[in-house]
Design a protein around this motif. Structure first.
Motif, PDB file in Angstrom:
ATOM      1  N   TRP A 158     -41.040  26.826   5.954  1.00 24.64           N
ATOM      2  CA  TRP A 158     -42.038  27.090   4.691  1.00 24.64           C
ATOM      3  C   TRP A 158     -41.278  27.740   3.507  1.00 24.64           C
ATOM      4  O   TRP A 158     -41.554  27.379   2.300  1.00 24.64           O
ATOM      5  CB  TRP A 158     -43.116  28.020   5.135  1.00 24.64           C
ATOM      6  N   HIS A 159     -40.424  28.376   3.906  1.00 23.81           N
ATOM      7  CA  HIS A 159     -39.323  29.077   2.677  1.00 23.81           C
ATOM      8  C   HIS A 159     -38.373  27.904   2.304  1.00 23.81           C
ATOM      9  O   HIS A 159     -38.341  27.660   0.845  1.00 23.81           O
ATOM     10  CB  HIS A 159     -38.437  30.030   3.146  1.00 23.81           C
ATOM     11  N   ASP A 160     -38.150  26.722   2.933  1.00 22.60           N
ATOM     12  CA  ASP A 160     -37.301  25.675   2.484  1.00 22.60           C
ATOM     13  C   ASP A 160     -38.304  24.953   1.606  1.00 22.60           C
ATOM     14  O   ASP A 160     -37.800  24.241   0.549  1.00 22.60           O
ATOM     15  CB  ASP A 160     -36.842  24.992   3.998  1.00 22.60           C
ATOM     16  N   ALA A 161     -39.629  24.751   1.978  1.00 22.17           N
ATOM     17  CA  ALA A 161     -40.613  24.040   1.115  1.00 22.17           C
ATOM     18  C   ALA A 161     -40.402  24.610  -0.279  1.00 22.17           C
ATOM     19  O   ALA A 161     -40.578  23.661  -1.154  1.00 22.17           O
ATOM     20  CB  ALA A 161     -41.667  23.897   1.676  1.00 22.17           C
ATOM     21  N   GLN A 162     -40.547  25.965  -0.203  1.00 20.44           N
ATOM     22  CA  GLN A 162     -40.654  26.372  -1.585  1.00 20.44           C
ATOM     23  C   GLN A 162     -39.055  26.236  -2.465  1.00 20.44           C
ATOM     24  O   GLN A 162     -39.159  26.023  -3.578  1.00 20.44           O
ATOM     25  CB  GLN A 162     -40.525  27.971  -1.495  1.00 20.44           C
ATOM     26  N   VAL A 163     -38.151  26.302  -1.762  1.00 19.75           N
ATOM     27  CA  VAL A 163     -36.710  25.878  -2.397  1.00 19.75           C
ATOM     28  C   VAL A 163     -36.865  24.440  -3.051  1.00 19.75           C
ATOM     29  O   VAL A 163     -36.462  24.203  -4.093  1.00 19.75           O
ATOM     30  CB  VAL A 163     -35.732  25.982  -1.546  1.00 19.75           C
ATOM     31  N   GLN A 164     -37.444  23.647  -2.212  1.00 17.08           N
ATOM     32  CA  GLN A 164     -37.152  22.219  -2.615  1.00 17.08           C
ATOM     33  C   GLN A 164     -38.223  21.939  -3.673  1.00 17.08           C
ATOM     34  O   GLN A 164     -37.968  21.212  -4.767  1.00 17.08           O
ATOM     35  CB  GLN A 164     -37.591  21.452  -1.232  1.00 17.08           C
ATOM     36  N   LEU A 165     -39.537  22.556  -3.415  1.00 18.01           N
ATOM     37  CA  LEU A 165     -40.529  22.532  -4.695  1.00 18.01           C
ATOM     38  C   LEU A 165     -39.910  22.903  -5.914  1.00 18.01           C
ATOM     39  O   LEU A 165     -40.134  22.427  -7.225  1.00 18.01           O
ATOM     40  CB  LEU A 165     -41.754  23.274  -4.247  1.00 18.01           C
ATOM     41  N   ILE A 166     -39.285  24.132  -6.020  1.00 18.78           N
ATOM     42  CA  ILE A 166     -38.856  24.877  -7.204  1.00 18.78           C
ATOM     43  C   ILE A 166     -37.946  23.731  -7.754  1.00 18.78           C
ATOM     44  O   ILE A 166     -37.789  23.444  -9.062  1.00 18.78           O
ATOM     45  CB  ILE A 166     -38.265  26.156  -6.896  1.00 18.78           C
ATOM     46  N   SER A 167     -36.887  23.226  -6.811  1.00 20.83           N
ATOM     47  CA  SER A 167     -35.806  22.260  -7.250  1.00 20.83           C
ATOM     48  C   SER A 167     -36.380  21.088  -7.850  1.00 20.83           C
ATOM     49  O   SER A 167     -36.016  20.464  -8.903  1.00 20.83           O
ATOM     50  CB  SER A 167     -34.906  22.092  -6.205  1.00 20.83           C
ATOM     51  N   GLN A 168     -37.516  20.412  -7.226  1.00 24.04           N
ATOM     52  CA  GLN A 168     -38.136  19.460  -7.608  1.00 24.04           C
ATOM     53  C   GLN A 168     -38.575  19.470  -8.990  1.00 24.04           C
ATOM     54  O   GLN A 168     -38.520  18.645  -9.968  1.00 24.04           O
ATOM     55  CB  GLN A 168     -39.048  19.007  -6.705  1.00 24.04           C
ATOM     56  N   VAL A 169     -39.383  20.505  -9.268  1.00 23.96           N
ATOM     57  CA  VAL A 169     -40.085  20.726 -10.397  1.00 23.96           C
ATOM     58  C   VAL A 169     -38.990  20.864 -11.559  1.00 23.96           C
ATOM     59  O   VAL A 169     -39.041  20.371 -12.556  1.00 23.96           O
ATOM     60  CB  VAL A 169     -41.021  22.311 -10.271  1.00 23.96           C
ATOM     61  N   ALA A 170     -37.871  21.925 -11.315  1.00 28.35           N
ATOM     62  CA  ALA A 170     -37.034  22.151 -12.280  1.00 28.35           C
ATOM     63  C   ALA A 170     -36.245  20.683 -12.597  1.00 28.35           C
ATOM     64  O   ALA A 170     -35.905  20.314 -13.710  1.00 28.35           O
ATOM     65  CB  ALA A 170     -35.833  23.060 -11.789  1.00 28.35           C
TER      66      ALA A 170
END
Length: 460
Positions: A158-170
Motif C-alpha cells: 500500500w505504501h509502495d502504491a502511494q509512491v508509484q501513484l505520486i510518481s505517475q501523477v508527477a
C-alpha cells in the motif's frame, strides 16, 4: 489428589508440546553479497510532501486529489484490511472455539427392535459445542506467522502504491506541461516563419528574391505545421492519463494554459552512509514474502506428526416436555488423535514444495536488492547527465537565437543570402524544441530519483 496430579501433568505436557513449532525459525537476511540490508523498512518522512519543493500549486493539487480519489490506491488499502482480517482469523485458531446451539429432533422406528415399531420419539437439545485444536507441533502458529507476514506485505505494498501513484501523477504532469511547451514553441516558430515568408514575398515582388526562396521557406513552414497535431495528441494523452489517475473524466483538469515545467530551487543530495534500501517498499515486500514462505515450511512439516483435537458439549437434553433442569443436564468430551500416517509421501512432497517456494522467494528477494541498488544509482546518474544536457541545450538555443537575428538583419539589408537565414531558422526551431524535450526529461528523471529512493532523498 492422584487425579489432580495426573491432570496437572497432562496440562504441563500439553503446554510443553504446544510451545514447540516444527520447521525453520525465520531470520531476516542482513546481507546480500556485499550489500548490507539489516535496516528495517521505514516509510520516508518526505514521502507525502517531497513534490512541494517544486512550489507548483497545480502539481500540489493534483497529487493531493489523486491520493484521495485514485481507485487503485483505495483497492490497495482495502487489501491491507483484508490481509489483517485473515491474520486475526488465523490467530484465533489458537484458542478454543465454541457455538451455542438449540435443536429439535423427531424420529420414528429409531431402532430395529420390535418394541420400537411405530414409536415416535421427540427431543430437544440446548447448550454449547466446544472444539480445540491443541496445535502440538505449531502448525497453527506457523500459519499465523505466514498470515502476519502477508498482512505486513500488504501494508508495505500500500505504501509502495502511494509512491508509484505520486510518481505517475508527477510524471504525467511533466508530460502535460512538456507538450504544452513544445506546442507553444511550434506556434512561436510558425509566427517567425510567417514573418520570414512575408519578407521573401516582399522581396520577390521587388525582384530581389526568387520563387525557389519562397518555396524553401514554405517547405519549412509546412514542416512545422505538420508537427503541431503530434503535440496536441501528446497533450490530450497526458490529460487523459492524469484524469484517469484522479478518477475523473478527461478534459476537466483546468490546469491553465501557461506551460511551465517545475524545477527545484535546491539540488538533491545523497547522505553518505545512509541505507536507502530501508525506504524501498519492493525490497521490504520481498522480504516479508520470504518470511511467509519460510513459515509455510513449518505448516507442511507439522503434518508429519499427530494432531490432537478435543470436541465437547455442555448443555441440556430433554424430551417433549422441554424440561431444563439438573436431571436433563448433559456433557460430553471427545478427544481425537489423527495422523496422516498412510499419506506421508504426500506430506513430504508438500514439504519439498514449501522449501522450494522459500528458495524462490529468497532468490527473488536477493535479485530485488540488486535491482534496487542499480536503479537508485542509475536514477542519480541519469538526472545529473540530463542536467548537463539541459545546460548545453540552453546555450545552444541562445546561440541559435542570436544567429537568426544576425542572418535576418543581413538578409533584410541585402548583404546576406537566403540559405543562411533558412539554415539559421531551422537550427533555432530544432534547438528550441530540443530544449523543451530536455527540460521535460530532467523533470521526469528527478521524479525518478524520488521514486527509486522511496521518497527518502533529501534537498540541500
Amino acid at each position: 489428589m492422584r487425579n489432580t496430579i495426573k491432570l496437572s501433568a497432562i496440562a504441563v505436557l500439553v503446554a510443553s508440546l504446544s510451545a514447540c513449532a516444527v520447521g525453520p525459525d525465520y531470520q531476516a537476511p542482513v546481507k546480500v553479497a556485499d550489500i548490507r540490508i539489516d535496516a528495517p523498512y521505514q516509510r520516508a518522512a518526505q514521502l507525502q510532501n517531497w513534490w512541494q519543493a517544486f512550489d507548483d500549486a497545480a502539481l500540489n493539487q493534483l497529487i493531493s486529489r489523486a491520493l484521495v480519489e485514485n481507485r487503485n490506491l483505495a483497492a490497495a488499502r482495502a487489501n491491507v484490511e483484508r490481509a489483517y482480517a485473515v491474520f486475526r482469523d488465523a490467530n484465533n485458531d489458537l484458542l478454543p472455539k465454541g457455538s451455542l446451539n438449540t435443536g429439535y429432533q423427531a424420529s420414528e422406528n429409531g431402532t430395529v427392535a420390535a418394541v420400537d415399531d411405530g414409536v415416535i420419539s421427540r427431543g430437544y437439545s440446548s447448550g454449547a459445542n466446544l472444539s480445540w485444536d491443541l496445535d502440538l507441533f505449531g502448525k497453527i502458529r506457523r500459519a499465523t506467522e505466514a498470515f502476519d507476514a502477508q498482512a505486513q506485505q500488504a501494508d508495505i505494498l500500500w505504501h509502495d502504491a502511494q509512491v508509484q501513484l505520486i510518481s505517475q501523477v508527477a510524471t504525467s504532469y511533466g508530460e502535460y506541461r512538456g507538450a504544452q511547451l513544445r506546442l507553444l514553441v511550434a506556434e512561436q516558430n510558425l509566427q517567425n516563419l510567417e514573418q520570414s515568408r512575408a519578407i521573401v514575398l516582399a522581396r520577390l515582388e521587388a525582384g530581389m528574391a526568387s520563387e525557389l526562396e519562397l518555396s524553401q521557406i514554405e517547405v519549412q513552414l509546412h514542416q512545422v505545421q505538420s508537427m503541431v497535431p503530434a503535440y496536441r495528441v501528446a497533450l490530450l494523452t497526458a490529460d487523459a492519463t492524469l484524469s484517469a489517475l484522479l478518477a475523473q473524466k478527461p478534459g476537466t483538469l483546468n490546469l491553465g494554459a501557461v506551460p511551465h515545467l517545475p524545477e527545484l530551487k535546491q539540488p538533491v543530495a545523497v547522505v553518505e552512509g545512509e541505507n536507502y534500501l530501508r525506504y524501498r517498499a519492493d525490497v521490504a515486500s520481498s522480504e516479508r514474502l520470504l518470511a511467509a514462505r519460510t513459515a509455510e515450511i513449518g505448516i507442511a512439516t507439522a503434518d508429519l506428526y499427530p494432531n490432537l483435537s478435543v470436541r465437547g458439549f455442555l448443555g441440556f437434553i430433554s424430551g417433549p416436555g422441554l424440561a431444563l433442569n439438573g436431571d436433563t443436564q448433559s456433557w460430553s468430551v471427545a478427544p481425537t488423535l489423527s495422523w496422516q500416517a498412510a499419506d506421508l509421501g504426500s506430506v513430504k512432497a508438500r514439504i519439498r514444495q514449501a522449501q522450494a517456494s522459500s528458495q524462490i522467494a529468497l532468490a527473488q528477494f536477493e535479485q530485488q536488492v540488486f535491482n534496487a541498488i542499480n536503479e537508485m544509482q542509475l536514477a542519480l546518474n541519469s538526472y545529473n547527465l540530463s542536467r548537463e544536457q539541459q545546460l548545453s541545450t540552453e546555450q545552444q538555443w541562445q546561440a541559435s537565437n542570436k544567429a537568426v537575428q544576425i542572418a535576418r538583419n543581413r538578409y533584410n539589408a541585402g548583404s546576406g543570402d537566403f540559405l543562411s537565414l533558412l539554415d539559421a531558422e531551422r537550427e533555432l526551431l530544432r534547438s528550441r524544441d530540443q530544449l523543451a524535450v530536455v527540460q521535460q526529461q530532467s523533470f521526469n528523471r528527478l521524479v525518478g530519483i524520488y521514486r527509486s529512493f522511496g521518497g527518502g532523498i533529501q534537498l540541500i
